[in-house]
Design a protein around this motif. Sequence first.
Motif, mmCIF file in Angstrom:
data_model
loop_
_atom_site.group_PDB
_atom_site.id
_atom_site.type_symbol
_atom_site.label_atom_id
_atom_site.label_comp_id
_atom_site.label_asym_id
_atom_site.label_seq_id
_atom_site.Cartn_x
_atom_site.Cartn_y
_atom_site.Cartn_z
ATOM 1 N N TYR A 355 0.825 -1.207 0.000
ATOM 2 C CA TYR A 355 0.000 0.000 0.000
ATOM 3 C C TYR A 355 0.862 1.260 0.000
ATOM 4 O O TYR A 355 0.540 2.244 -0.667
ATOM 5 C CB TYR A 355 -0.928 -0.004 1.216
ATOM 6 N N LEU A 356 1.955 1.230 0.777
ATOM 7 C CA LEU A 356 2.827 2.408 0.818
ATOM 8 C C LEU A 356 3.486 2.670 -0.530
ATOM 9 O O LEU A 356 3.856 3.813 -0.829
ATOM 10 C CB LEU A 356 3.905 2.223 1.888
ATOM 11 N N ASP A 357 3.631 1.626 -1.347
ATOM 12 C CA ASP A 357 4.262 1.782 -2.659
ATOM 13 C C ASP A 357 3.285 2.233 -3.736
ATOM 14 O O ASP A 357 3.695 2.507 -4.876
ATOM 15 C CB ASP A 357 4.921 0.464 -3.088
ATOM 16 N N LEU A 358 1.987 2.271 -3.394
ATOM 17 C CA LEU A 358 1.020 2.793 -4.361
ATOM 18 C C LEU A 358 1.304 4.268 -4.613
ATOM 19 O O LEU A 358 1.569 5.027 -3.673
ATOM 20 C CB LEU A 358 -0.405 2.630 -3.829
ATOM 21 N N ARG A 359 1.266 4.677 -5.840
ATOM 22 C CA ARG A 359 1.547 6.060 -6.186
ATOM 23 C C ARG A 359 0.253 6.764 -6.580
ATOM 24 O O ARG A 359 -0.450 6.302 -7.488
ATOM 25 C CB ARG A 359 2.560 6.132 -7.342
ATOM 26 N N PRO A 360 -0.095 7.851 -5.896
ATOM 27 C CA PRO A 360 -1.293 8.603 -6.285
ATOM 28 C C PRO A 360 -1.214 9.028 -7.747
ATOM 29 O O PRO A 360 -0.165 9.483 -8.214
ATOM 30 C CB PRO A 360 -1.267 9.817 -5.357
ATOM 31 N N GLN A 361 -2.307 8.859 -8.455
ATOM 32 C CA GLN A 361 -2.328 9.212 -9.875
ATOM 33 C C GLN A 361 -2.555 10.698 -10.100
ATOM 34 O O GLN A 361 -2.283 11.219 -11.181
ATOM 35 C CB GLN A 361 -3.430 8.405 -10.581
ATOM 36 N N ILE A 362 -3.071 11.392 -9.084
ATOM 37 C CA ILE A 362 -3.328 12.830 -9.206
ATOM 38 C C ILE A 362 -2.469 13.550 -8.169
ATOM 39 O O ILE A 362 -2.733 13.468 -6.967
ATOM 40 C CB ILE A 362 -4.814 13.148 -8.994
ATOM 41 N N VAL A 363 -1.418 14.204 -8.622
ATOM 42 C CA VAL A 363 -0.490 14.899 -7.726
ATOM 43 C C VAL A 363 -0.182 16.287 -8.305
ATOM 44 O O VAL A 363 -0.389 16.545 -9.490
ATOM 45 C CB VAL A 363 0.831 14.108 -7.561
ATOM 46 N N ASP A 364 0.309 17.158 -7.442
ATOM 47 C CA ASP A 364 0.719 18.494 -7.896
ATOM 48 C C ASP A 364 1.988 18.414 -8.735
ATOM 49 O O ASP A 364 2.902 17.639 -8.433
ATOM 50 C CB ASP A 364 0.996 19.398 -6.688
ATOM 51 N N ARG A 365 2.031 19.206 -9.776
ATOM 52 C CA ARG A 365 3.265 19.338 -10.535
ATOM 53 C C ARG A 365 4.271 20.177 -9.740
ATOM 54 O O ARG A 365 3.873 20.966 -8.884
ATOM 55 C CB ARG A 365 2.976 19.999 -11.886
ATOM 56 N N PRO A 366 5.567 19.991 -10.009
ATOM 57 C CA PRO A 366 6.579 20.763 -9.249
ATOM 58 C C PRO A 366 6.384 22.276 -9.337
ATOM 59 O O PRO A 366 6.682 22.995 -8.398
ATOM 60 C CB PRO A 366 7.895 20.325 -9.897
ATOM 61 N N ASP A 367 5.872 22.746 -10.485
ATOM 62 C CA ASP A 367 5.696 24.185 -10.681
ATOM 63 C C ASP A 367 4.227 24.605 -10.559
ATOM 64 O O ASP A 367 3.798 25.593 -11.167
ATOM 65 C CB ASP A 367 6.240 24.604 -12.048
ATOM 66 N N ALA A 368 3.443 23.853 -9.769
ATOM 67 C CA ALA A 368 2.022 24.158 -9.618
ATOM 68 C C ALA A 368 1.820 25.551 -9.034
ATOM 69 O O ALA A 368 2.591 26.002 -8.186
ATOM 70 C CB ALA A 368 1.359 23.118 -8.719
ATOM 71 N N VAL A 369 0.762 26.231 -9.492
ATOM 72 C CA VAL A 369 0.478 27.599 -9.050
ATOM 73 C C VAL A 369 -0.843 27.623 -8.298
ATOM 74 O O VAL A 369 -1.673 26.718 -8.431
ATOM 75 C CB VAL A 369 0.416 28.566 -10.254
ATOM 76 N N THR A 370 -1.029 28.665 -7.494
ATOM 77 C CA THR A 370 -2.301 28.844 -6.803
ATOM 78 C C THR A 370 -3.337 29.402 -7.778
ATOM 79 O O THR A 370 -2.999 29.956 -8.833
ATOM 80 C CB THR A 370 -2.155 29.798 -5.611
ATOM 81 N N VAL A 371 -4.595 29.258 -7.421
ATOM 82 C CA VAL A 371 -5.681 29.717 -8.291
ATOM 83 C C VAL A 371 -5.617 31.239 -8.424
ATOM 84 O O VAL A 371 -5.608 31.952 -7.414
ATOM 85 C CB VAL A 371 -7.046 29.296 -7.710
ATOM 86 N N PRO A 372 -5.573 31.780 -9.659
ATOM 87 C CA PRO A 372 -5.529 33.237 -9.850
ATOM 88 C C PRO A 372 -6.817 33.895 -9.340
ATOM 89 O O PRO A 372 -7.916 33.380 -9.558
ATOM 90 C CB PRO A 372 -5.396 33.404 -11.364
ATOM 91 N N ALA A 373 -6.668 35.029 -8.705
ATOM 92 C CA ALA A 373 -7.823 35.704 -8.126
ATOM 93 C C ALA A 373 -8.644 36.452 -9.166
ATOM 94 O O ALA A 373 -9.854 36.642 -8.995
ATOM 95 C CB ALA A 373 -7.370 36.667 -7.027
ATOM 96 N N ASP A 374 -8.006 36.853 -10.288
ATOM 97 C CA ASP A 374 -8.715 37.715 -11.239
ATOM 98 C C ASP A 374 -9.780 36.972 -12.032
ATOM 99 O O ASP A 374 -10.745 37.591 -12.497
ATOM 100 C CB ASP A 374 -7.708 38.384 -12.192
ATOM 101 N N ARG A 375 -9.628 35.670 -12.222
ATOM 102 C CA ARG A 375 -10.622 34.903 -12.982
ATOM 103 C C ARG A 375 -11.280 33.841 -12.106
ATOM 104 O O ARG A 375 -11.769 32.825 -12.598
ATOM 105 C CB ARG A 375 -9.963 34.240 -14.187
ATOM 106 N N LEU A 376 -11.293 34.065 -10.813
ATOM 107 C CA LEU A 376 -11.831 33.088 -9.876
ATOM 108 C C LEU A 376 -13.299 32.810 -10.182
ATOM 109 O O LEU A 376 -14.110 33.737 -10.271
ATOM 110 C CB LEU A 376 -11.697 33.627 -8.446
#
Length: 622
Positions: A355-376
């Motif tokens: 189970y510990l070796d299972l890898r989540p299929q949905i993860v953040d990319r290294p350069d992930a950004v926060t949600v922009p406020a202007d088009r929220l």
Amino acid sequence: MGGPGGGGGGHRGAARVSGRDEAAQRAANADAPEIPNLLGRILDLFRPHKPQIALTIVLVLIVAAIGVFPPLLTQQVFDRALFPETGGVDMSLLWMLVGTMVALWVLSSLLGIWQAFLTARVGNRVMGALRTRLFDHLQRMELAFFTRTKTGVIQSRLQNDVGGVANVLSNTVSSVVGNTVTVISSLVTMLILSWQLTIVAILLTPILIIAQRRVGQIRARIATKTQESLSEMTAITQESLSVSGILLAKAFGRQGDESRRYADENATQIDLQVRQQMSGQTFFAVVSIFISVLPAVVYVIAAFLITGGAQDVTAGTLVAFTTVQARLLMPLMGLLRVALDLQTSGALFARIFEYLDLRPQIVDRPDAVTVPADRLGAIAFEDVVFRYPDAQESEPPTLDHVSFEVEPGTFVAFVGASGAGKTTIGYLVPRLYEATGGVVRFAGVDVRDLDQSSLTDAIGIVSQDAYLFHATIAENLRYAKPEATHDELVEAARGANILETIESFPLGFDTVVGERGYRLSGGEQQRLAIARVLLKDPAVLILDEATSALDTVSERIVQHALDAAARGRTVVAIAHRLSTIRDADVIVVLDHGRIVERGTHDELLAQGGAYAALHSEQRANA
């Protein structure tokens, strides 16, 4: 068509039909997963506790070293104090030797208590850290993992498997080090007393070691089957003894079937437990016989040595030698038991690391950004294709090249027949699933480029199943905002049209709602879920058939709460009842994963197409 609910229900139905034969067959076929460098990974669990382990080893070495002296002192008691060559008993020497022996035993016992405390603390901390690490890892797994895995099976990995290795984690280090040092020191002492008798004492030891390896392999296989059976029992318990499971069984009169299903799996578990306990009994019976018989063999060999003129085989030597011999064989037996436990627990460790070796299929990319406020609040699907992970290749996709745009503050509704793909759209916006093809955008950014936590913070979901914890109303509300004040709770409850109901309870916000909120009506559960979302205050509100399970009166009350919650937000409504989305800014009609119509309520009725047909059908059935 594959869907998110496909994993659990099929298992439950199969288990009902199968009975004990399938349970036994499943257990018979269970094999521990192959984990590379398993021993190294187990040892890594102890790495944070190096100082305590080092101290434990020092204490074990001291205790083992102390254990060498009492047999030698025993020899002196017999040969020099009780039966000296000069005749008579030397009381002064006897008191000195006996006093030294008692002091050594007391010191050894006190150090043993300290060592036992250290090993228990280290072992339990390692076990606790392992359980927490596994729970944390499972929290990061994607939704698809939980839709295809029984909750009871997951619980079994956390409780039964981790608990099954507790003894190994707590006692292995001290047992291996202590018994090894004791065996070595005992051998040295025996050689000092008589090398001839030592050869006799260790002659059959290799045979015991070979037998131990064979028994260990058998017990490891049985341990894996036992844990698989425990997983199934936990799953049955979780399904059948939950409030929903009990209601279902009582509604259909299936309590007897549930009891038989549990009894069948329990019978399999009993068989496996008996096999596991008995698998080593013959081996240890042979070891016990060996330990019991060996002193007699030593006496016979000693007689031959004395007859042959050996001068070093005295009465004191024989007493001391048999004492040390017991000190040799018991630790040796302890080492064999540890080896068996390690082989048995290796199967459990393998299941944990699987189970510990299972890898989540949905993860953040290294350069992930926060949600922009202007088009929220802006949402866009660009040629999106999606298949559920368990769908067959021959099946058509759940979403087939779907494209649309939603401006901030817009109320958009998705309608269509069951299986058209409406709920899937609600899953893809917060990235609970990953689109198979195309791009899902939130606030103008590909959701795969967004930080998941910021995406989750911007979205609130109210589904048909308003999940509530067995806790107070206040605790359920604060799940959305732990630091919320009482005034904020009141405001959220007022906005969800549930405040008056809460205040009518004797304990108010401190009222315990019961498991899954069963002390509340369906409409009250939904309004409490809406209040929880209001407390979160998201920019986007996803309503997944939030009123479809309610009666007309409850639906009307909840709909008023939803209308209030929707003000000033982007609303994505997955609707079954068209009456709830008449005022939507745009209605999107889906059919077999494709968009076939879009427009306002009046525009779609005027077209006389799929939406008009759905509307006519619901009016006819009203």
